[in-house]
Structures are given as structure tokens and as C-alpha cells.
Scaffold this motif. Structure first.
Motif, PDB file in Angstrom:
ATOM      1  N   LEU A  54       0.846  -1.194   0.000  1.00  0.00           N
ATOM      2  CA  LEU A  54       0.000   0.000   0.000  1.00  0.00           C
ATOM      3  C   LEU A  54       0.880   1.242   0.000  1.00  0.00           C
ATOM      4  O   LEU A  54       1.911   1.266   0.665  1.00  0.00           O
ATOM      5  N   THR A  55       0.449   2.260  -0.712  1.00  0.00           N
ATOM      6  CA  THR A  55       1.092   3.561  -0.574  1.00  0.00           C
ATOM      7  C   THR A  55       0.586   4.179   0.731  1.00  0.00           C
ATOM      8  O   THR A  55      -0.403   3.707   1.310  1.00  0.00           O
ATOM      9  N   LEU A  56       1.215   5.233   1.169  1.00  0.00           N
ATOM     10  CA  LEU A  56       0.765   5.919   2.373  1.00  0.00           C
ATOM     11  C   LEU A  56      -0.667   6.417   2.180  1.00  0.00           C
ATOM     12  O   LEU A  56      -1.504   6.285   3.081  1.00  0.00           O
ATOM     13  N   LYS A  57      -0.968   6.939   1.014  1.00  0.00           N
ATOM     14  CA  LYS A  57      -2.318   7.443   0.739  1.00  0.00           C
ATOM     15  C   LYS A  57      -3.343   6.305   0.801  1.00  0.00           C
ATOM     16  O   LYS A  57      -4.418   6.465   1.381  1.00  0.00           O
ATOM     17  N   GLN A  58      -3.019   5.150   0.206  1.00  0.00           N
ATOM     18  CA  GLN A  58      -3.927   4.003   0.249  1.00  0.00           C
ATOM     19  C   GLN A  58      -4.131   3.522   1.685  1.00  0.00           C
ATOM     20  O   GLN A  58      -5.243   3.168   2.077  1.00  0.00           O
ATOM     21  N   LEU A  59      -3.053   3.516   2.469  1.00  0.00           N
ATOM     22  CA  LEU A  59      -3.152   3.122   3.866  1.00  0.00           C
ATOM     23  C   LEU A  59      -4.093   4.059   4.614  1.00  0.00           C
ATOM     24  O   LEU A  59      -4.991   3.605   5.341  1.00  0.00           O
TER      25      LEU A  59
END
Length: 170
Positions: free
Chosen positions: A32-37
Motif C-alpha cells: 500500500l502507498t501511504l495514501k492508500q493506507l
């Protein structure tokens, strides 16, 4: 005549099968990217999470993701990981303040290990410290992570989830 009917039906079926598989995470570890997280956390999802802040090459050389993946696959579980290397201290501290579960003592996003996220709150259920220092040490000593490194965390998460009837979301 039959070809004219079967071709469109087959095409529709193929499209539906492709759409059904799109976006569905696989068993094991998924990046996951930070944004997705943050989106998963804001949506109050319940899932397994491994966060760390380490050099990608060190992570690869120590087989950390593969070890966690093996452990989760053997348990039939899906989990996610995010590398926070390069994020500011302010960003990492913000994650801790905003997303630590009220029942949790604390959570260190830069190396806490594999933990349970319950309804968007990161608990302290799990384990297997994976901070940057430990990862570098394993790389320098040429001692890669083994899948059993995360087995204890998986066991603790499963026991807690079963006891409190917590269902993981994907």
C-alpha cells in the motif's frame, strides 16, 4: 446462429470475470502507498498491517516481505505493508496520533511489526519488531527473516480476532 449468441455471452462473461478479480487483494502481503493506507484507516477497515521505515534494498536483501507473506499465506490471511522511508517525522508522528487504537498502549509506524488494525485503529496486537536498525543488522549479518519470525504475531492476531469475533476486511 449459435455462434452469434455464444460470442456476446462469452464476451460478457469474460468481462464480468475480469471485473470480479480487479482490485481484490491476494492472500499474503500486499503493498500500500501511504495514501492508500490512510484511505483504509479512514474507512474504518479491519486488516493486518506491517509498517516500517527502511531502505528498499535492505528490505529485499533480508527477505522480510517474503517472510511475512509466507506466514500469512500459511494461515490463509491477507495483509498489507507500507514502507515509510522518506516520510517526515511529522508525518509518522501524525499517523501515531491519529490512528492508534484507543485500547492500544502505543504504536510505532516505523517498525512495530505485524499488527491488527481494528476498525481503522491500529492496535498493539501482533508483533515482530522490524525497525530500520534490526533490518540493517540482519542484512549486515546475512541473516534473512524466516517466515516463522511473523508466526507468533499471526497466532496472537488470530486468537484475539476469534475471541472477540473480529472479522478482517479486505
Amino acid at each position: 446462429m449459435a455462434k452469434r449468441i455464444l460470442f456476446p455471452f462469452g464476451a460478457v462473461l469474460a468481462i464480468l470475470l475480469v471485473m470480479a478479480g480487479c482490485g481484490k487483494p491476494e492472500e499474503g502481503m500486499n503493498e500500500l502507498t501511504l495514501k492508500q493506507l490512510e484511505e483504509k484507516l479512514e474507512n474504518h477497515e479491519t486488516f493486518l498491517l506491517l509498517t516500517f521505515a527502511a531502505d528498499e534494498k535492505d528490505v529485499k536483501d533480508t527477505r522480510m516481505i517474503e517472510a511475512a507473506d509466507d506466514s500469512l499465506r500459511r494461515a490463509g490471511l491477507t495483509g498489507y505493508y507500507t514502507n515509510l522511508k522518506g516520510e517526515s517525522d511529522k508525518t509518522i508522528e501524525g499517523l501515531t496520533e491519529k490512528y492508534t487504537h484507543p485500547k492500544a498502549g502505543s504504536w510505532d509506524p516505523s517498525g512495530e511489526g505485524l499488527v491488527l488494525v481494528e476498525k481503522g485503529g491500529i492496535t498493539d496486537i501482533g508483533g515482530g519488531i522490524v525497525d530500520e536498525e534490526r533490518i540493517k543488522q540482519r542484512k549486515d549479518e546475512k541473516e534473512p527473516f524466516e517466515s516463522d519470525y511473523f508466526d507468533g504475531a499471526v497466532k496472537d492476531i488470530l486468537e484475539y480476532s476469534q475471541f472477540y469475533n473480529i472479522e478482517l476486511t479486505n
